[in-house]
Design a protein around this motif. Structure first.
Motif, PDB file in Angstrom:
ATOM      1  N   GLU A 111       0.353 -34.166 -42.318  1.00  0.00           N
ATOM      2  CA  GLU A 111      -0.230 -35.368 -41.715  1.00  0.00           C
ATOM      3  C   GLU A 111      -1.026 -36.193 -42.717  1.00  0.00           C
ATOM      4  O   GLU A 111      -1.535 -37.258 -42.388  1.00  0.00           O
ATOM      5  N   SER A 130      -1.376 -30.661 -37.301  1.00  0.00           N
ATOM      6  CA  SER A 130      -0.712 -30.925 -36.025  1.00  0.00           C
ATOM      7  C   SER A 130       0.426 -29.921 -35.917  1.00  0.00           C
ATOM      8  O   SER A 130       0.784 -29.303 -36.911  1.00  0.00           O
ATOM      9  N   GLN A 143       3.406 -30.483 -35.904  1.00  0.00           N
ATOM     10  CA  GLN A 143       4.588 -31.283 -36.215  1.00  0.00           C
ATOM     11  C   GLN A 143       5.843 -30.469 -36.566  1.00  0.00           C
ATOM     12  O   GLN A 143       6.872 -30.595 -35.931  1.00  0.00           O
ATOM     13  N   ARG A 179      -8.295 -31.256 -39.194  1.00  0.00           N
ATOM     14  CA  ARG A 179      -8.116 -32.110 -40.381  1.00  0.00           C
ATOM     15  C   ARG A 179      -9.444 -32.234 -41.103  1.00  0.00           C
ATOM     16  O   ARG A 179     -10.441 -32.635 -40.517  1.00  0.00           O
ATOM     17  N   GLN A 203      -4.830 -32.703 -29.123  1.00  0.00           N
ATOM     18  CA  GLN A 203      -3.742 -33.661 -28.949  1.00  0.00           C
ATOM     19  C   GLN A 203      -2.861 -33.255 -27.784  1.00  0.00           C
ATOM     20  O   GLN A 203      -2.632 -32.069 -27.572  1.00  0.00           O
ATOM     21  N   ASP A 221       0.636 -33.123 -27.379  1.00  0.00           N
ATOM     22  CA  ASP A 221       1.685 -33.158 -28.386  1.00  0.00           C
ATOM     23  C   ASP A 221       3.011 -32.937 -27.688  1.00  0.00           C
ATOM     24  O   ASP A 221       3.135 -31.990 -26.900  1.00  0.00           O
ATOM     25  N   HIS A 257       4.632 -40.004 -41.145  1.00  0.00           N
ATOM     26  CA  HIS A 257       4.755 -38.761 -41.914  1.00  0.00           C
ATOM     27  C   HIS A 257       6.201 -38.656 -42.388  1.00  0.00           C
ATOM     28  O   HIS A 257       7.067 -39.389 -41.907  1.00  0.00           O
ATOM     29  N   SER A 287       0.384 -41.672 -31.943  1.00  0.00           N
ATOM     30  CA  SER A 287       1.564 -42.191 -32.620  1.00  0.00           C
ATOM     31  C   SER A 287       2.658 -41.152 -32.663  1.00  0.00           C
ATOM     32  O   SER A 287       2.412 -39.954 -32.515  1.00  0.00           O
ATOM     33  N   SER A 302       7.308 -40.764 -33.482  1.00  0.00           N
ATOM     34  CA  SER A 302       8.494 -41.343 -34.104  1.00  0.00           C
ATOM     35  C   SER A 302       9.748 -40.613 -33.650  1.00  0.00           C
ATOM     36  O   SER A 302       9.687 -39.510 -33.115  1.00  0.00           O
ATOM     37  N   ARG A 345      12.714 -38.675 -35.250  1.00  0.00           N
ATOM     38  CA  ARG A 345      12.682 -37.930 -36.528  1.00  0.00           C
ATOM     39  C   ARG A 345      14.012 -38.000 -37.254  1.00  0.00           C
ATOM     40  O   ARG A 345      15.061 -38.319 -36.663  1.00  0.00           O
ATOM     41  N   GLY A 382       9.294 -37.603 -30.822  1.00  0.00           N
ATOM     42  CA  GLY A 382       8.146 -37.250 -29.991  1.00  0.00           C
ATOM     43  C   GLY A 382       6.936 -38.087 -30.321  1.00  0.00           C
ATOM     44  O   GLY A 382       7.038 -39.144 -30.954  1.00  0.00           O
ATOM     45  N   ILE A 383       5.801 -37.566 -29.923  1.00  0.00           N
ATOM     46  CA  ILE A 383       4.555 -38.322 -30.062  1.00  0.00           C
ATOM     47  C   ILE A 383       3.384 -37.379 -29.861  1.00  0.00           C
ATOM     48  O   ILE A 383       3.560 -36.272 -29.322  1.00  0.00           O
ATOM     49  N   ALA A 384       2.220 -37.788 -30.284  1.00  0.00           N
ATOM     50  CA  ALA A 384       0.989 -37.047 -29.968  1.00  0.00           C
ATOM     51  C   ALA A 384      -0.111 -38.045 -29.643  1.00  0.00           C
ATOM     52  O   ALA A 384      -0.254 -39.055 -30.331  1.00  0.00           O
TER      53      ALA A 384
HETATM   54  N1  ASP Z   1       2.309 -35.220 -35.698  1.00  0.00           N
HETATM   55  C1  ASP Z   1       1.966 -36.595 -35.489  1.00  0.00           C
HETATM   56  C2  ASP Z   1       0.455 -36.767 -35.543  1.00  0.00           C
HETATM   57  O1  ASP Z   1      -0.267 -35.819 -35.284  1.00  0.00           O
HETATM   58  C3  ASP Z   1       2.429 -37.112 -34.175  1.00  0.00           C
HETATM   59  C4  ASP Z   1       3.913 -37.130 -34.038  1.00  0.00           C
HETATM   60  O2  ASP Z   1       4.608 -37.702 -34.889  1.00  0.00           O
HETATM   61  O3  ASP Z   1       4.386 -36.615 -33.022  1.00  0.00           O
HETATM   62  O4  ASP Z   1      -0.028 -37.837 -35.803  1.00  0.00           O
END
Ligand code: ASP
Length: 618
Positions: A170, A192, A194, A216, A230, A232, A478, A516, A518, A520, A561-563
């Motif tokens: 991240e 995350s 991810q 983080r 999150q 997630d 990312h 946010s 995306s 993948r 996906g998204i978080a």
């Molecule tokens: N892993 C990303 C973040 O924590 C979120 C994602 O792309 O699902 O910002």
């Protein structure tokens, strides 16, 4: 519970347990307000009713833990307290038990506002007893449950992923955990889930979610926490619209727990439009957008007004913040010029243009363009809010603050390689003035309705960000984010990185990024190419993400996906101003837990076992 008794319980025998919120001693009558997380009840200890209970109440103090047995009765006429849900009744105690004593607390949980946050954090257990905090955590629990229920109903599985893992991508610093068994090796706490959630897609769990803790090690800006939660999620085979619908669904469920109904789908805007209209990738749409006045400023006018030929001229309106005195106006212009410094941008005085015959047509063209973007500025009723009743609305913008920014001759088209810098600077000014004049425009005031929440999706983010310091292109989201197919095909990945768009999206609420995500990359060759384009050698990519590149080769479905930050969602719903109000045991801006006093040095023995030595660097 202490907050539940009403007039309907008049005459009932009850038992209450809780804390002494306040005690008032009137001699033969002692009043104890007994509190638990549901609220307060006034308990009366009457010497005539029970001498023994009354004697114990004499010894009771604030925050003692008590049990009361007694009878509910209607308060005497005129003694009701309409501000208290239990204000119509009181409990006449026949028995009182002092279950535990309490030292005099450093502050009273009965107080609404406690100024010193450090004391609150040190004595967090007392702070959490306060009504407001009890509400915040009840809300947090409801919100999390509503989101879980919604996602489970939609066929998502909640799957836990490890806390002790490898570094994740991240882009922040990792928290590391030294291994005792493997000298010199470290686990990283996940920034995350991810990589794990992507691997779960490869594993066939086509709808995953987790209310996940992330870690983080960032320099903590005001509103960040080193560990946070999150929502997630990841799906196989989705278009990004599908992800949007799922998020809108769970947010609707979450907001419903706070009695707010949201209208979906949310507004959608590309990154480029967000920059053009708001000068920022997380627009606050509670105020009118910026407007391009480039067409109104013809070549001729630019020449007379000494404005750069090609660059954009932007304007915006802060509603109802006009009508400044001469001194206020001069102060404001000075403030704006100080904000811009020597970058070449300047304030254009539209009011002054109006007074000059030659420029009056320009002034009115500017005003009508500015008015065109916001219905309330035209004196119409906004879809969600109050009509603009000001008489000035139809006449002009007399009531409103009009800001127009022009580039002086010689202003650079790019600043730090950024061709959008003028939009961003003016967008920042828009937010600065929006905050400054919040009392006047009133658009940030809470109405307790959906109108308070301006959600939007920002899409098509750039794939790369140029880092001037290190002179490299970084992944803007990312490195697992997929670029647009056309931008891969057209070879932009190598020829024009700055123009590559990502299938990345943010959800934004009132100028705050809530989350946010995306679509993948699901092909190994594309992933390897992206790593390369980020300046990562094949060897380095293999070393950091080899297991993942391997996994991608065993039949990876398209996925995305998204978080979203749960803490932030709850904070906004609770109307709180800091994440610390909705995290039970948060850390300070210096990443310290003041209650348990962490971090601390550990014993020599522990250090030896972990093969660690502290070295003081000079
Ligand atoms: N892993 C990303 C973040 O924590 C979120 C994602 O792309 O699902 O910002």
């Amino acid at each position: 519970m202490c907050g539940e008794l009403r007039i309907e319980q008049d005459g009932q025998e009850i038992v209450l347990m809780g804390w002494v919120n306040r005690r008032r001693d009137h001699g033969n009558l002692i009043f104890l307000d007994v509190r638990d997380r549901s609220g307060l009840t006034q308990v009366v200890l009457d010497k005539e009713v029970s001498g023994e209970a009354h004697a114990k109440a004499e010894a009771a103090r604030s925050e003692y833990v008590v049990a009361v047995k007694g009878k509910v009765r209607r308060r005497g006429a005129g003694l009701e307290n309409p501000n208290m849900p239990t204000g119509a009744i009181e409990v006449v105690a026949s028995e009182l038990l002092l279950l535990n004593e309490a030292k005099t607390p450093p502050f009273s949980p009965a107080d609404d506002a406690i100024a010193n946050e450090e004391v609150r954090l040190k004595y967090r257990y007392l702070d959490l007893r306060r009504t407001e905090m009890q509400h915040n955590f009840a809300l947090r629990s409801r919100v999390a449950m509503a989101i879980r229920n919604y996602l489970v109903e939609q066929g998502f599985l909640e799957i836990e992923t490890p806390f002790m893992t490898r570094s994740t991508p991240e882009g922040a610093r990792d928290y590391l955990v030294p291994s005792r068994v493997h000298a010199g090796s470290f686990y990283a706490l996940p920034q995350s889930p991810q990589i794990f959630k992507q691997i779960l897609m490869i594993s066939g769990f086509d709808k995953y979610f987790q209310i996940a803790r992330c870690f983080r090690d960032e320099d903590l800006r005001a509103d960040r926490q080193p560990e946070f939660t999150q929502i997630d999620l990841e799906m196989s085979f989705p278009q990004q619209e599908k992800v949007f619908r799922v998020v809108e669904g769970f947010l609707t469920a979450a907001f419903k727990t706070a009695s707010i109904s949201l209208t979906t789908p949310f507004v959608q805007m590309t990154y480029d439009d967000a920059i053009k209209n708001y000068g920022i990738d997380k627009p606050d749409m509670r105020l009118p957008p910026m407007v391009s006045l480039t067409d109104e400023l013809t070549a001729e006018l630019r020449e007379t007004l000494k404005i750069e030929k090609e660059l954009p001229v932007l304007g915006f309106v802060i509603p109802k913040a006009g009508g400044l005195s001469g001194t206020q106006k001069r102060g404001l212009v000075e403030e704006i010029r100080a904000t811009f410094g020597d970058c070449g941008l300047d304030f254009l005085d539209v009011a002054r243009l109006k007074t000059n015959e030659a420029f009056a047509p320009l002034a009115s063209a500017i005003e009508s363009k500015l008015k065109s973007v916001d219905p309330t500025l035209r004196g119409e009723t906004a879809k969600d809010g109050a009509p603009n009743t000001s008489a000035a609305a139809s006449a002009g913008l007399a009531d409103d603050l009009v800001i127009v920014v022009t580039p002086k001759i010689g202003t650079p088209a790019k600043w730090n390689f950024d061709p959008q810098w003028i939009y961003k600077r003016v967008g920042a000014l828009r937010l600065q003035l929006a905050a400054k004049f919040a009392d006047k425009h009133g658009r940030f005031a809470k109405t307790g309705t959906e109108a308070d929440f301006k959600f939007l999706w920002v899409t098509d983010f750039p794939m790369y960000e140029w880092d001037e310091e290190t002179k490299v292109w970084n992944a803007a989201h990312h490195p697992f984010t997929s670029p647009h197919e056309e931008d891969i095909k057209s070879g932009k990945l190598t020829s024009d990185k700055g123009a590559v768009r990502a299938l990345a999206y943010d959800i934004v609420l009132n100028g705050t990024e809530l989350g946010s995500g995306s679509i993948r990359i699901h092909r190994q060759d594309v992933q390897a190419e992206i790593f390369r384009s980020l300046g990562m050698s094949d060897a380095e990519a293999k070393e950091r993400f080899g297991f993942f590149l391997d996994a991608l080769e065993y039949g990876t479905p398209p996925h995305g996906g998204i978080a979203l930050g749960l803490d932030r969602i709850v904070m906004i719903l609770a109307g709180a101003t800091s994440l610390r109000e909705v995290i039970a045991f948060p850390k300070t801006a210096k990443a310290i837990d003041l209650m348990v006093d962490a971090p601390t040095p550990v014993s020599d023995q522990q250090m030896r076992e972990l093969h660690l030595k502290t070295v003081t660097r000079g």
